[in-house]
Design a protein around this motif. Sequence first.
Motif, PDB file in Angstrom:
ATOM      1  N   ALA A   1      -8.571 -13.188 -58.721  1.00  0.00           N
ATOM      2  CA  ALA A   1      -8.255 -12.329 -59.863  1.00  0.00           C
ATOM      3  C   ALA A   1      -6.971 -11.555 -59.612  1.00  0.00           C
ATOM      4  CB  ALA A   1      -9.404 -11.347 -60.119  1.00  0.00           C
ATOM      5  N   GLY A   2      -6.085 -11.573 -60.592  1.00  0.00           N
ATOM      6  CA  GLY A   2      -4.827 -10.851 -60.508  1.00  0.00           C
ATOM      7  C   GLY A   2      -3.720 -11.593 -59.795  1.00  0.00           C
ATOM      8  N   VAL A   3      -4.031 -12.770 -59.229  1.00  0.00           N
ATOM      9  CA  VAL A   3      -3.017 -13.554 -58.530  1.00  0.00           C
ATOM     10  C   VAL A   3      -2.340 -14.488 -59.528  1.00  0.00           C
ATOM     11  CG1 VAL A   3      -2.563 -15.228 -56.710  1.00  0.00           C
ATOM     12  CG2 VAL A   3      -4.267 -13.436 -56.355  1.00  0.00           C
ATOM     13  N   THR A   4      -1.124 -14.152 -59.902  1.00  0.00           N
ATOM     14  CA  THR A   4      -0.372 -14.977 -60.833  1.00  0.00           C
ATOM     15  C   THR A   4       0.682 -15.821 -60.136  1.00  0.00           C
ATOM     16  OG1 THR A   4       1.120 -13.115 -61.253  1.00  0.00           O
ATOM     17  CG2 THR A   4      -0.750 -13.400 -62.758  1.00  0.00           C
ATOM     18  N   ASP A   5       1.050 -15.421 -58.931  1.00  0.00           N
ATOM     19  CA  ASP A   5       1.945 -16.207 -58.087  1.00  0.00           C
ATOM     20  C   ASP A   5       1.733 -15.739 -56.652  1.00  0.00           C
ATOM     21  OD1 ASP A   5       3.191 -13.736 -58.064  1.00  0.00           O
ATOM     22  OD2 ASP A   5       5.135 -14.442 -58.761  1.00  0.00           O
TER      23      ASP A   5
ATOM     24  N   ALA B   1      -1.770  -7.360 -51.005  1.00  0.00           N
ATOM     25  CA  ALA B   1      -2.062  -7.144 -49.589  1.00  0.00           C
ATOM     26  C   ALA B   1      -1.210  -6.029 -48.987  1.00  0.00           C
ATOM     27  CB  ALA B   1      -1.852  -8.442 -48.814  1.00  0.00           C
ATOM     28  N   GLY B   2      -0.397  -5.373 -49.830  1.00  0.00           N
ATOM     29  CA  GLY B   2       0.382  -4.239 -49.368  1.00  0.00           C
ATOM     30  C   GLY B   2       1.811  -4.533 -48.976  1.00  0.00           C
ATOM     31  N   HIS B   3       2.276  -5.755 -49.232  1.00  0.00           N
ATOM     32  CA  HIS B   3       3.642  -6.130 -48.883  1.00  0.00           C
ATOM     33  C   HIS B   3       4.587  -5.955 -50.071  1.00  0.00           C
ATOM     34  CE1 HIS B   3       2.057  -7.797 -45.176  1.00  0.00           C
ATOM     35  NE2 HIS B   3       1.201  -8.548 -45.863  1.00  0.00           N
ATOM     36  N   ARG B   4       5.879  -5.894 -49.777  1.00  0.00           N
ATOM     37  CA  ARG B   4       6.900  -5.768 -50.820  1.00  0.00           C
ATOM     38  C   ARG B   4       7.902  -6.914 -50.663  1.00  0.00           C
ATOM     39  NH1 ARG B   4       9.405   0.092 -50.879  1.00  0.00           N
ATOM     40  NH2 ARG B   4      10.335  -0.803 -52.760  1.00  0.00           N
TER      41      ARG B   4
ATOM     42  N   ALA C   1      -8.037 -12.864 -49.198  1.00  0.00           N
ATOM     43  CA  ALA C   1      -8.593 -11.554 -49.545  1.00  0.00           C
ATOM     44  C   ALA C   1      -9.028 -11.483 -51.008  1.00  0.00           C
ATOM     45  CB  ALA C   1      -7.567 -10.461 -49.251  1.00  0.00           C
ATOM     46  N   THR C   2      -8.511 -12.383 -51.843  1.00  0.00           N
ATOM     47  CA  THR C   2      -8.856 -12.376 -53.272  1.00  0.00           C
ATOM     48  C   THR C   2      -9.753 -13.553 -53.657  1.00  0.00           C
ATOM     49  OG1 THR C   2      -6.952 -13.719 -53.978  1.00  0.00           O
ATOM     50  CG2 THR C   2      -6.603 -11.352 -53.733  1.00  0.00           C
TER      51      THR C   2
ATOM     52  N   LEU D   1       0.478 -15.437 -45.972  1.00  0.00           N
ATOM     53  CA  LEU D   1       0.152 -15.813 -47.348  1.00  0.00           C
ATOM     54  C   LEU D   1      -1.286 -16.301 -47.446  1.00  0.00           C
ATOM     55  CD1 LEU D   1       0.912 -16.255 -50.277  1.00  0.00           C
ATOM     56  CD2 LEU D   1       1.929 -18.454 -49.633  1.00  0.00           C
ATOM     57  N   HIS D   2      -1.719 -17.063 -46.468  1.00  0.00           N
ATOM     58  CA  HIS D   2      -3.114 -17.524 -46.461  1.00  0.00           C
ATOM     59  C   HIS D   2      -4.063 -16.325 -46.429  1.00  0.00           C
ATOM     60  CE1 HIS D   2      -6.860 -18.881 -44.446  1.00  0.00           C
ATOM     61  NE2 HIS D   2      -6.698 -19.955 -45.201  1.00  0.00           N
TER      62      HIS D   2
END
Length: 244
Positions: A199-203, A211-214, A192-193, A186-187
Amino acid sequence: MPDAAHELTPHTSTEAGIRCHALLPCAGTGSRAGTEVPKQYQPILGLPMVLHTLVALRAVLRLDRLVVVVAPGDDFWALGYPGVTALRCGGGTRAQSVFNGLQALLDQGTDPADWVLVHDAARCLITATMVNALIDACQHDPVGGLLAIPLPDTLKAEAHGRVTTTVDRAGKWLAQTPQMFRLGALHAALAATASQGFAGVTDEASAMEMAGHRPLLVPGSTRNFKITYPDDFALAEAVFRSRA
């Protein structure tokens, strides 16, 4: 801070040597709540909202540490609260506060493989049962996940105050917290942002997605709502009274 009875229901332990940490970003002002103090400190049934949240989290036996990330000048935590670590590194946004808190944990030597459960202080109706369900579902998952509920209502898109279309709600979920991911992963996702102001990180899940995870979706509860507007305080009081 009042004591909370530990939940007695047994749960599967996390992997040997891996710990779970709860992290609450607590540096915001909550302007939409219409309170004179930051909303996390607004009393509900005589107790500041964030302490209701922490009482619930203290009842989760598998949480090794409870951490709040607060603004540097926040006097609320001056006296300290049993079992709670206050990190005075809160930022101007939620994402910045979470990132700073994770960095502080790493700087203290916390294992990057540990799990961190990021939770909104304003989701004070969380229960130990909900948190344990999240840990049970995510502890062996390669990514981690979040509590969420399927979208129950018809969803509209609008322009200038008028409906433009009805959006298909199939496969759409409302994200809640806690959101549980490996501390190091998570860190890195937030880092990376960081240069773009997150930007674009809402949670936390959105950062992991970028980062490419699901992330895994774990069914939550409609009672785990986030107190946002003035009327929400009365609703939260009603739920607490119904539990009593």
